[in-house]
Design an enzyme around this catalytic site. Structure first.
Site, PDB file in Angstrom:
ATOM      1  N   HIS A  74       0.831  -1.213   0.000  1.00 25.45           N
ATOM      2  CA  HIS A  74       0.000   0.000   0.000  1.00 25.45           C
ATOM      3  C   HIS A  74       0.861   1.257   0.000  1.00 25.45           C
ATOM      4  O   HIS A  74       0.358   2.359   0.224  1.00 25.45           O
ATOM      5  CB  HIS A  74      -1.000   0.015   1.167  1.00 25.45           C
ATOM      6  CG  HIS A  74      -2.158  -0.923   0.965  1.00 25.45           C
ATOM      7  ND1 HIS A  74      -3.400  -0.511   0.599  1.00 25.45           N
ATOM      8  CD2 HIS A  74      -2.229  -2.273   1.042  1.00 25.45           C
ATOM      9  CE1 HIS A  74      -4.211  -1.566   0.494  1.00 25.45           C
ATOM     10  NE2 HIS A  74      -3.510  -2.640   0.750  1.00 25.45           N
ATOM     11  N   ASP A 126       2.519   2.096  -2.720  1.00 24.94           N
ATOM     12  CA  ASP A 126       2.575   2.586  -4.117  1.00 24.94           C
ATOM     13  C   ASP A 126       1.754   3.865  -4.312  1.00 24.94           C
ATOM     14  O   ASP A 126       2.250   4.835  -4.862  1.00 24.94           O
ATOM     15  CB  ASP A 126       2.232   1.488  -5.142  1.00 24.94           C
ATOM     16  CG  ASP A 126       0.862   0.849  -4.955  1.00 24.94           C
ATOM     17  OD1 ASP A 126       0.189   1.135  -3.947  1.00 24.94           O
ATOM     18  OD2 ASP A 126       0.474   0.052  -5.838  1.00 24.94           O
ATOM     19  N   GLY A 144      -7.182 -13.317  -9.393  1.00 26.87           N
ATOM     20  CA  GLY A 144      -7.761 -12.733  -8.188  1.00 26.87           C
ATOM     21  C   GLY A 144      -7.139 -13.209  -6.888  1.00 26.87           C
ATOM     22  O   GLY A 144      -7.783 -13.193  -5.850  1.00 26.87           O
ATOM     23  N   LEU A 177      -1.726 -11.988  -7.104  1.00 30.27           N
ATOM     24  CA  LEU A 177      -0.454 -12.195  -7.809  1.00 30.27           C
ATOM     25  C   LEU A 177      -0.455 -11.449  -9.138  1.00 30.27           C
ATOM     26  O   LEU A 177       0.445 -11.598  -9.948  1.00 30.27           O
ATOM     27  CB  LEU A 177      -0.198 -13.695  -8.018  1.00 30.27           C
ATOM     28  CG  LEU A 177      -0.121 -14.475  -6.697  1.00 30.27           C
ATOM     29  CD1 LEU A 177      -0.003 -15.969  -6.965  1.00 30.27           C
ATOM     30  CD2 LEU A 177       1.053 -14.000  -5.836  1.00 30.27           C
ATOM     31  N   SER A 178      -1.493 -10.650  -9.325  1.00 35.90           N
ATOM     32  CA  SER A 178      -1.556  -9.720 -10.436  1.00 35.90           C
ATOM     33  C   SER A 178      -1.749 -10.361 -11.803  1.00 35.90           C
ATOM     34  O   SER A 178      -1.018 -10.063 -12.756  1.00 35.90           O
ATOM     35  CB  SER A 178      -0.310  -8.848 -10.428  1.00 35.90           C
ATOM     36  OG  SER A 178      -0.657  -7.605 -10.933  1.00 35.90           O
ATOM     37  N   SER A 228      -4.147  -9.597 -13.580  1.00 34.39           N
ATOM     38  CA  SER A 228      -4.653  -8.519 -14.444  1.00 34.39           C
ATOM     39  C   SER A 228      -3.492  -7.790 -15.122  1.00 34.39           C
ATOM     40  O   SER A 228      -3.533  -7.531 -16.324  1.00 34.39           O
ATOM     41  CB  SER A 228      -5.527  -7.541 -13.650  1.00 34.39           C
ATOM     42  OG  SER A 228      -4.814  -6.944 -12.587  1.00 34.39           O
ATOM     43  N   ASP A 277       2.041  -3.157 -10.121  1.00 30.88           N
ATOM     44  CA  ASP A 277       1.786  -4.430 -10.804  1.00 30.88           C
ATOM     45  C   ASP A 277       2.298  -4.431 -12.236  1.00 30.88           C
ATOM     46  O   ASP A 277       2.986  -5.352 -12.675  1.00 30.88           O
ATOM     47  CB  ASP A 277       0.285  -4.739 -10.798  1.00 30.88           C
ATOM     48  CG  ASP A 277      -0.249  -4.916  -9.390  1.00 30.88           C
ATOM     49  OD1 ASP A 277       0.557  -4.929  -8.443  1.00 30.88           O
ATOM     50  OD2 ASP A 277      -1.485  -5.018  -9.242  1.00 30.88           O
ATOM     51  N   TYR A 306     -10.079  -0.941   0.189  1.00 22.66           N
ATOM     52  CA  TYR A 306      -8.948  -0.339  -0.519  1.00 22.66           C
ATOM     53  C   TYR A 306      -9.181   1.166  -0.679  1.00 22.66           C
ATOM     54  O   TYR A 306      -8.314   1.984  -0.385  1.00 22.66           O
ATOM     55  CB  TYR A 306      -8.796  -1.015  -1.894  1.00 22.66           C
ATOM     56  CG  TYR A 306      -7.648  -0.496  -2.734  1.00 22.66           C
ATOM     57  CD1 TYR A 306      -6.380  -1.055  -2.623  1.00 22.66           C
ATOM     58  CD2 TYR A 306      -7.838   0.542  -3.643  1.00 22.66           C
ATOM     59  CE1 TYR A 306      -5.332  -0.582  -3.399  1.00 22.66           C
ATOM     60  CE2 TYR A 306      -6.798   1.015  -4.417  1.00 22.66           C
ATOM     61  CZ  TYR A 306      -5.549   0.451  -4.304  1.00 22.66           C
ATOM     62  OH  TYR A 306      -4.513   0.918  -5.072  1.00 22.66           O
TER      63      TYR A 306
HETATM   64  P1  ADP Z   1      -5.323 -10.167  -9.643  1.00 23.35           P
HETATM   65  O1  ADP Z   1      -4.714  -9.168 -10.549  1.00 23.35           O
HETATM   66  O2  ADP Z   1      -4.855 -10.044  -8.242  1.00 23.35           O
HETATM   67  O3  ADP Z   1      -5.188 -11.574 -10.134  1.00 23.35           O
HETATM   68  P2  ADP Z   1      -7.696  -8.748 -10.388  1.00 23.35           P
HETATM   69  O4  ADP Z   1      -9.070  -8.740  -9.840  1.00 23.35           O
HETATM   70  O5  ADP Z   1      -6.949  -7.476 -10.453  1.00 23.35           O
HETATM   71  O6  ADP Z   1      -6.890  -9.863  -9.590  1.00 23.35           O
HETATM   72  O7  ADP Z   1      -7.750  -9.314 -11.868  1.00 23.35           O
HETATM   73  C1  ADP Z   1      -8.390 -10.531 -12.140  1.00 23.35           C
HETATM   74  C2  ADP Z   1      -9.267 -10.403 -13.396  1.00 23.35           C
HETATM   75  O8  ADP Z   1      -8.436 -10.210 -14.559  1.00 23.35           O
HETATM   76  C3  ADP Z   1     -10.061 -11.645 -13.703  1.00 23.35           C
HETATM   77  O9  ADP Z   1     -11.285 -11.659 -13.016  1.00 23.35           O
HETATM   78  C4  ADP Z   1     -10.274 -11.522 -15.202  1.00 23.35           C
HETATM   79  O10 ADP Z   1     -11.333 -10.635 -15.503  1.00 23.35           O
HETATM   80  C5  ADP Z   1      -8.994 -10.872 -15.670  1.00 23.35           C
HETATM   81  N1  ADP Z   1      -8.000 -11.846 -16.157  1.00 23.35           N
HETATM   82  C6  ADP Z   1      -6.724 -11.980 -15.712  1.00 23.35           C
HETATM   83  N2  ADP Z   1      -6.062 -12.923 -16.397  1.00 23.35           N
HETATM   84  C7  ADP Z   1      -6.912 -13.401 -17.310  1.00 23.35           C
HETATM   85  C8  ADP Z   1      -6.832 -14.403 -18.350  1.00 23.35           C
HETATM   86  N3  ADP Z   1      -5.713 -15.086 -18.559  1.00 23.35           N
HETATM   87  N4  ADP Z   1      -7.936 -14.618 -19.104  1.00 23.35           N
HETATM   88  C9  ADP Z   1      -9.063 -13.930 -18.905  1.00 23.35           C
HETATM   89  N5  ADP Z   1      -9.216 -12.978 -17.961  1.00 23.35           N
HETATM   90  C10 ADP Z   1      -8.161 -12.719 -17.172  1.00 23.35           C
HETATM   91 MG    MG Z   2      -4.915  -7.073 -10.399  1.00 20.97          MG
END
Ligand code: ADP
Ligand code: MG
Length: 383
Positions: free
Chosen positions: A35, A37, A123, A126-127, A129, A173, A225
């Site tokens: 936190h 960042d 989710g 571990l990022s 997204s 991230d 958050y």
């Molecule tokens: P984190 O980044 O911690 O894993 P987030 O909530 O920020 O969690 O991001 C997760 C979201 O990103 C998923 O719910 C999905 O919508 C999207 N996502 C991430 N990787 C993929 C993937 N390989 N295919 C499809 N959607 C993905």
């Molecule tokens: Mg994320």
């Protein structure tokens, strides 16, 4: 099958063609600096071996097409509908957001078809997204021959997530997924975006980092958050500084005395001491004193638990069980309210530590955790 084979096969199945190439971007774990960042402070992530692979190639119809082994529905959009933020929703927004951010920055973005596969858990903090955004961005930059230097890419991917997806995340991230290097931790100044590659060869020190996914259901994450961010901003305003990063640890007693709200005081104490712990960790790693970072990790956890109040029982129990089994230090990593714990352990004791955490979970009636040893891997690139 490997991720690259899966992504290639998925590309063939979806589009009846071979991809022009494969690009990959990793998930990350933050060694320390939580936190900090969005307080313009310091973080120290490293890239995981887990990554998202994008098989990509030109799109004959001029639209963008994306499918993922981890999403039921493919996504398709053109320049006309990517339009304003929010036009594409769901998982496709992370991809459309990258295209949108590139277009918005004035780039001629090549229309491409993409098939994704990933072993970054979604989710879990571990990022996944950022791995998704970074893999797509790297593929688009390469396929389009776009003049976008590495150091400018994280902010663009962050914009996709902040503005287009609407998730208010910091710069860590995307920086980690794009700029990390093999065998290094990334010391990132979240104000200047300057980075320094810090040697992080645990094996040479006879050590390992065990990552324990608590598998705890994330709850109230967005609201909590947002509340932490607000609290930090309010504290900075009350103290007359641009961000809490501007309060050095030597100035903490004075700063705390000037804040009249107990919650704000504790949030401030976490950020100020956490920034110092990142700096101390960087110094120790630079001197090869790897084992000595253990107490800093554990102190970071206590600060997140007591002052920042972002841990849950599952992560506290994992930290305690790891420490009781001889870990040199352990802490929750990621935004909080679930997610993962990392523990610094002797290289040969991963199984024993993982088993001790699993046993503690069973005793508490928690969903079983998932553990693995994380080695610092490379950042995004063509594979
Ligand atoms: P984190 O980044 O911690 O894993 P987030 O909530 O920020 O969690 O991001 C997760 C979201 O990103 C998923 O719910 C999905 O919508 C999207 N996502 C991430 N990787 C993929 C993937 N390989 N295919 C499809 N959607 C993905
Ligand atoms: Mg994320």
């Amino acid at each position: 099958m490997s991720l690259t084979a899966n992504a290639t096969a998925a590309f063939g199945e979806a589009y009846g063609a071979d991809p022009a190439g494969l690009w990959a971007a990793p998930g990350r774990v933050n060694l320390i600096g939580e936190h900090t960042d969005y307080n313009d402070g310091f973080v120290l992530p490293f890239a995981l071996p887990q990554r998202t692979v994008a098989a990509a190639g030109p799109s004959p119809d001029g639209r963008w097409h994306v499918c993922s082994t981890l999403a039921p529905e493919p996504v398709s959009f053109g320049t006309e509908d990517v339009g304003e933020p929010g036009a594409v929703t769901g998982w496709g927004a992370y991809v459309a957001g990258v295209v949108w951010a590139l277009l918005d920055a004035g780039f001629e973005v090549p229309p491409v078809r993409i098939a994704l596969d990933s072993d970054v858990p979604l989710g879990s903090g571990l990022s996944s997204s950022a791995a998704l955004e970074s893999a797509v961005l790297t593929a688009l930059v390469d396929l389009g021959g776009l003049d976008l230097p590495l150091e400018k890419r994280p902010a663009l991917a962050q914009r996709a997530e902040n503005v287009y997806v609407g998730a208010p995340t910091g710069i860590m991230d995307q920086s980690a997924s794009i700029r990390c290097q093999d065998g290094k931790a990334l010391f990132l100044d979240c104000r200047s975006y300057e980075v320094e590659q810090i040697p992080f060869d645990l094996a040479a020190a006879g050590l390992a980092i065990l990552v324990i996914n608590s598998n705890a259901p994330h709850q109230h994450v967005d609201g909590e958050y947002g509340a932490r961010r607000k609290s930090c901003e309010a504290a900075a305003a009350a103290l007359g500084v641009r961000a809490l990063r501007d309060v050095p640890v030597s100035g903490l007693p004075d700063a705390l005395a000037r804040l009249d709200d107990d919650v704000m005081r504790r949030r401030t104490r976490h950020i100020v001491t956490e920034n110092q712990r990142v700096l101390d960790t960087v110094s120790l790693l630079g001197e090869g004193r790897v084992r000595e970072i253990g107490p800093l990790l554990t102190a970071s956890h206590a600060s997140m638990r007591d002052d920042f109040e972002i841990t849950v029982a599952q992560v506290d129990v994992a930290v305690e069980a790891a420490l009781a089994t001889g870990a040199y230090g352990a802490r929750m990593t990621g935004g909080g309210f679930g997610g993962c714990v990392l523990a610094l352990i002797d290289a040969g004791r991963a199984e024993e530590t993982a088993a001790a955490v699993a046993a503690a979970y069973e005793k508490h009636g928690f969903t079983a955790p998932t553990s693995w040893v994380a080695v610092a891997g490379p950042g995004a690139g063509r594979v």
